[in-house]
Design an enzyme around this catalytic site. Structure first.
Site, short mmCIF file in Angstrom:
data_model
loop_
_atom_site.label_atom_id
_atom_site.label_comp_id
_atom_site.label_asym_id
_atom_site.label_seq_id
_atom_site.Cartn_x
_atom_site.Cartn_y
_atom_site.Cartn_z
N CYS A 35 0.54 -1.06 -0.01
CA CYS A 35 0.04 -0.11 0.01
C CYS A 35 0.66 1.17 -0.01
O CYS A 35 0.48 2.50 -0.18
CB CYS A 35 -0.92 0.03 1.27
SG CYS A 35 -0.05 0.18 2.81
N ASP A 37 2.29 2.74 2.50
CA ASP A 37 2.43 3.25 3.89
C ASP A 37 3.84 3.01 4.71
O ASP A 37 4.28 2.12 4.61
CB ASP A 37 1.22 2.94 4.75
CG ASP A 37 0.09 3.11 4.01
OD1 ASP A 37 -0.16 3.95 3.13
OD2 ASP A 37 -1.15 2.75 4.78
N CYS A 60 -2.59 4.63 6.50
CA CYS A 60 -4.13 4.59 6.63
C CYS A 60 -4.42 4.83 8.24
O CYS A 60 -3.79 4.67 9.04
CB CYS A 60 -4.80 3.11 6.05
SG CYS A 60 -4.04 1.95 7.38
N CYS A 104 -2.03 -3.82 8.52
CA CYS A 104 -1.71 -2.64 9.04
C CYS A 104 -1.07 -2.75 10.57
O CYS A 104 -0.03 -2.13 10.74
CB CYS A 104 -2.84 -1.59 9.19
SG CYS A 104 -3.90 -1.61 7.77
S1 FES Z 1 -3.64 0.22 4.36
FE1 FES Z 1 -1.33 0.33 4.24
S2 FES Z 1 -0.71 0.09 6.26
FE2 FES Z 1 -2.97 0.19 6.29
#
Ligand code: FES
Length: 136
Positions: A35, A37, A60, A104
């Site tokens: 993602c 992140d 997120c 996550c």
């Molecule tokens: S969607 Fe990337 S860490 Fe939650």
């Protein structure tokens, strides 16, 4: 209806321990390639115990809530105890995460491990691959 528990929403809306520690004893930074992140956790360690932890998460809501909760859970713990704070423990403390958001909380576990290993290697100790060995 967000699918998130009240506790997740609380830690997302009012994150605890957000920020950085100047001259931290350990810094972990990990990213989730799926993602994009990014999570960073700084720890202060005194007498083998984590006395302060701060995080910065570019990600997120579940990742922000997981890092907020993770920093609360590791303060006061020895490095060995903090290593054992699993993503499952973080998710449980948040009263659960939706299944598609469990990864996550994995980021938080990986980030704690990275901060602990940074602290260990800065002190001339080998990084833990799988965690503390018996007797450590
Ligand atoms: S969607 Fe990337 S860490 Fe939650």
């Amino acid at each position: 209806m967000t699918g998130y528990s009240d506790r997740v929403m609380d830690h997302f809306m009012n994150p605890r321990n957000m920020g950085e520690i100047a001259d931290a004893d350990g810094v972990g930074e990990v990213g989730n390639p799926a993602c994009g992140d990014i999570m960073k956790i700084c720890i202060r360690v005194e007498g083998g115990r984590i006395t302060d932890a701060k995080f910065k998460t570019f990600g997120c809501g579940a990742a922000i809530a997981s890092s907020s909760m993770a920093t609360e859970m590791i303060v006061g713990k020895t490095l060995k105890e903090a290593w054992g704070v699993t993503n499952r423990a973080v998710a449980e403390a948040l009263e659960g995460l939706p299944p598609q958001k469990l990864h996550c909380s994995v980021l938080a576990e990986e980030c704690i491990h990275a901060a602990i290993n940074d602290c260990r290697t800065k002190n001339g100790l080998p990084a833990w691959a799988e965690g503390p060995e018996a007797g450590e």
